[in-house]
Design a protein around this motif. Structure first.
Motif, PDB file in Angstrom:
ATOM      1  N   PHE A   1      32.354 -35.093 -54.742  1.00  0.00           N
ATOM      2  CA  PHE A   1      31.770 -35.541 -53.490  1.00  0.00           C
ATOM      3  C   PHE A   1      30.248 -35.478 -53.591  1.00  0.00           C
ATOM      4  CE2 PHE A   1      35.935 -33.903 -52.117  1.00  0.00           C
ATOM      5  CZ  PHE A   1      36.410 -35.002 -51.429  1.00  0.00           C
ATOM      6  N   VAL A   2      29.591 -36.469 -53.002  1.00  0.00           N
ATOM      7  CA  VAL A   2      28.126 -36.493 -52.911  1.00  0.00           C
ATOM      8  C   VAL A   2      27.773 -36.744 -51.447  1.00  0.00           C
ATOM      9  CG1 VAL A   2      25.993 -37.560 -53.702  1.00  0.00           C
ATOM     10  CG2 VAL A   2      27.938 -37.388 -55.258  1.00  0.00           C
ATOM     11  N   ILE A   3      27.180 -35.753 -50.797  1.00  0.00           N
ATOM     12  CA  ILE A   3      26.887 -35.874 -49.366  1.00  0.00           C
ATOM     13  C   ILE A   3      25.453 -35.440 -49.100  1.00  0.00           C
ATOM     14  CG2 ILE A   3      29.292 -35.513 -48.688  1.00  0.00           C
ATOM     15  CD1 ILE A   3      28.621 -32.654 -48.001  1.00  0.00           C
ATOM     16  N   ILE A   4      24.878 -36.015 -48.051  1.00  0.00           N
ATOM     17  CA  ILE A   4      23.527 -35.667 -47.601  1.00  0.00           C
ATOM     18  C   ILE A   4      23.607 -35.323 -46.120  1.00  0.00           C
ATOM     19  CG2 ILE A   4      21.174 -36.473 -47.239  1.00  0.00           C
ATOM     20  CD1 ILE A   4      21.416 -38.269 -49.585  1.00  0.00           C
ATOM     21  N   PRO A   5      23.350 -34.078 -45.744  1.00  0.00           N
ATOM     22  CA  PRO A   5      23.328 -33.732 -44.321  1.00  0.00           C
ATOM     23  C   PRO A   5      21.930 -33.960 -43.734  1.00  0.00           C
ATOM     24  CG  PRO A   5      23.212 -31.742 -45.637  1.00  0.00           C
ATOM     25  CD  PRO A   5      23.274 -32.893 -46.606  1.00  0.00           C
ATOM     26  N   LEU A   6      21.892 -34.499 -42.544  1.00  0.00           N
ATOM     27  CA  LEU A   6      20.642 -34.749 -41.824  1.00  0.00           C
ATOM     28  C   LEU A   6      20.805 -34.240 -40.404  1.00  0.00           C
ATOM     29  CD1 LEU A   6      19.998 -38.427 -43.005  1.00  0.00           C
ATOM     30  CD2 LEU A   6      18.869 -36.375 -43.876  1.00  0.00           C
ATOM     31  N   GLY A   7      19.755 -33.640 -39.881  1.00  0.00           N
ATOM     32  CA  GLY A   7      19.812 -33.139 -38.511  1.00  0.00           C
ATOM     33  C   GLY A   7      18.551 -32.382 -38.156  1.00  0.00           C
TER      34      GLY A   7
ATOM     35  N   THR B   1      18.187 -30.385 -46.518  1.00  0.00           N
ATOM     36  CA  THR B   1      17.039 -31.191 -46.130  1.00  0.00           C
ATOM     37  C   THR B   1      16.255 -30.511 -45.012  1.00  0.00           C
ATOM     38  OG1 THR B   1      18.411 -32.413 -44.555  1.00  0.00           O
ATOM     39  CG2 THR B   1      18.211 -33.317 -46.788  1.00  0.00           C
ATOM     40  N   PRO B   2      14.976 -30.843 -44.871  1.00  0.00           N
ATOM     41  CA  PRO B   2      14.197 -30.327 -43.732  1.00  0.00           C
ATOM     42  C   PRO B   2      14.718 -30.883 -42.422  1.00  0.00           C
ATOM     43  CG  PRO B   2      12.769 -31.199 -45.465  1.00  0.00           C
ATOM     44  CD  PRO B   2      14.163 -31.626 -45.795  1.00  0.00           C
ATOM     45  N   GLY B   3      14.156 -30.367 -41.337  1.00  0.00           N
ATOM     46  CA  GLY B   3      14.542 -30.870 -40.023  1.00  0.00           C
ATOM     47  C   GLY B   3      14.273 -32.353 -39.917  1.00  0.00           C
ATOM     48  N   PHE B   4      15.226 -33.075 -39.388  1.00  0.00           N
ATOM     49  CA  PHE B   4      15.143 -34.530 -39.328  1.00  0.00           C
ATOM     50  C   PHE B   4      14.694 -34.940 -37.928  1.00  0.00           C
ATOM     51  CE2 PHE B   4      17.141 -38.773 -38.852  1.00  0.00           C
ATOM     52  CZ  PHE B   4      16.514 -39.412 -39.914  1.00  0.00           C
TER      53      PHE B   4
ATOM     54  N   SER C   1      22.177 -25.920 -43.125  1.00  0.00           N
ATOM     55  CA  SER C   1      22.254 -24.945 -44.218  1.00  0.00           C
ATOM     56  C   SER C   1      23.509 -24.090 -44.112  1.00  0.00           C
ATOM     57  CB  SER C   1      21.002 -24.062 -44.228  1.00  0.00           C
ATOM     58  OG  SER C   1      19.826 -24.835 -44.382  1.00  0.00           O
ATOM     59  N   SER C   2      23.861 -23.686 -42.894  1.00  0.00           N
ATOM     60  CA  SER C   2      25.078 -22.882 -42.713  1.00  0.00           C
ATOM     61  C   SER C   2      26.314 -23.676 -43.088  1.00  0.00           C
ATOM     62  CB  SER C   2      25.176 -22.403 -41.259  1.00  0.00           C
ATOM     63  OG  SER C   2      24.069 -21.595 -40.910  1.00  0.00           O
TER      64      SER C   2
ATOM     65  N   ASP D   1      26.189 -17.937 -49.925  1.00  0.00           N
ATOM     66  CA  ASP D   1      24.914 -18.226 -49.274  1.00  0.00           C
ATOM     67  C   ASP D   1      23.915 -18.731 -50.308  1.00  0.00           C
ATOM     68  OD1 ASP D   1      25.997 -17.410 -46.886  1.00  0.00           O
ATOM     69  OD2 ASP D   1      25.264 -15.349 -47.060  1.00  0.00           O
ATOM     70  N   GLU D   2      23.892 -20.033 -50.469  1.00  0.00           N
ATOM     71  CA  GLU D   2      22.974 -20.665 -51.406  1.00  0.00           C
ATOM     72  C   GLU D   2      21.686 -21.099 -50.715  1.00  0.00           C
ATOM     73  OE1 GLU D   2      21.118 -22.391 -54.614  1.00  0.00           O
ATOM     74  OE2 GLU D   2      22.844 -21.054 -54.591  1.00  0.00           O
TER      75      GLU D   2
END
Length: 349
Positions: A122-128, A181-184, A135-136, A145-146
């Motif tokens: 799987f390859v995913i990108i979380p944004l928010g 990712t940083p805050g979006f 991160s959680s 906890d990475e």
């Protein structure tokens, strides 16, 4: 009474030990001319007849129809071919194993089947926004906890951090590549700077691996206006990419849907989940003119507290099952995105 006075009866021929008399025959002849010792041998219903095996026939008799063969023979034929063409050769030291015939190719030498299917990747990108739980969520997927996770208004992530780990659910392991990712759309007045960073990373990751899903992460109690503004920001950022099918790989993830004993959720959580399913999702489909409503999932990254500590019954098993069901749903929705769209989204160069 003396031993000489004892009367000893003569020993019968039947009990007479013959080891002291070497002249007597040990085996006495038996008269077999009469029918006293004859008994008929049991006869079977039919005598066994040996059948001709397929390997004793020639090729034309063995395969009258060449296109139709038994499955066992189809498996055995390559094995016999390999054993006849390449007999066993011991390897000593570092000497290479050469084929026994010059006309054999490398492809013919390695005739084997894989032991098991390869692991899914799987390859995913979380944004928010900051504090949405990106991160959680990633730490929960990886199992440790990475990434730094902190519920605060200030972002603790200043750059994009990519990691590859193992996502284990129900004794099924999958490889997963994720990016913290940083805050979006809220990063301390640095939206323009981060927008370019996001675009460059999406182009790089999409060119290297492709992207299975964009996880747009929100808190469950986020307002509808806040959710819509972030989706508009995402839509603007992705306009430069081709093909324009990236909306089909978008999945909404709502965090802080935590476990409650006996699954008795507060009324505000139940009403919010109902509002998301019945009002928000159709509104998103209509606003962005989508062919189908976006997929969504509810997760919790909060460790449950056992009710036994509150003088109740232990519900650790129920809480673990609740979290596991959430991960099953998340993975199932990502798989459905891939199935519906024929694979990953890969930007064209």
């Amino acid at each position: 009474m003396s031993r000489e006075g004892l009367s000893v009866s003569p020993q019968s021929e039947h009990y007479r030990h013959n080891s002291f008399n070497r002249n007597e025959n040990i085996v006495h002849p038996v008269d077999s001319t009469t029918n006293l010792f004859r008994a008929p041998l049991p006869q079977p219903y039919h005598h066994p007849v040996r059948q001709v095996t397929m390997w004793e026939l020639n090729e034309s008799q063995r395969h009258p129809y060449p296109s139709i063969r038994r499955s066992s023979e189809q498996v055995l034929q390559p094995t016999l071919f390999a054993s006849n063409s390449f007999p066993y050769q011991p390897i000593t030291g570092f000497e290479p194993l050469d084929p026994s015939q010059e006309q054999n190719t490398v492809q013919q030498i390695f005739i084997a089947e894989p032991d098991e299917d390869p692991m899914q990747h799987f390859v995913i990108i979380p944004l928010g926004k900051t504090g949405a739980g990106k991160s959680s969520l990633l730490n929960l997927i990886l199992g440790y906890d990475e990434f730094k996770a902190k519920a605060a208004a200030k972002s603790v992530t200043d750059c994009i951090t990519e990691r590859t780990g193992v996502w284990a659910i129900d004794h099924t392991e999958s490889i997963i590549t994720v990016a913290d990712t940083p805050g979006f759309a809220d990063s301390m007045q640095r939206d323009t700077e981060f927008l370019q960073v996001f675009q460059e990373y999406i182009a790089d990751l999409g060119g290297r691996l492709g992207i299975d899903a964009f996880l747009l992460v929100f808190q469950c109690d986020s307002s509808t206006n806040n959710i819509m503004s972030i989706l508009e920001h995402f839509n603007t950022m992705m306009q430069q990419f081709q093909p324009t099918t990236w909306w089909k790989h978008v999945m909404l993830v709502f965090t802080r849907v935590d476990y409650y004993p006996n699954l008795k959720f507060p009324p505000n959580i139940l009403s919010k989940k109902q509002n998301i399913a019945e009002v928000l999702i159709p509104s998103i489909q209509k606003k962005f003119n989508l062919e189908s409503p976006p997929k969504y999932a509810f997760v919790s990254s909060k460790a449950p507290n056992c009710s036994f500590s509150k003088k109740g019954q232990c519900d650790c098993f129920a809480a673990s099952k609740y979290h596991l069901d959430q991960m099953r749903t998340l993975r199932s929705r990502i798989n459905s995105i891939l199935t519906d769209n024929g694979g990953r989204w890969i930007p064209s160069s």
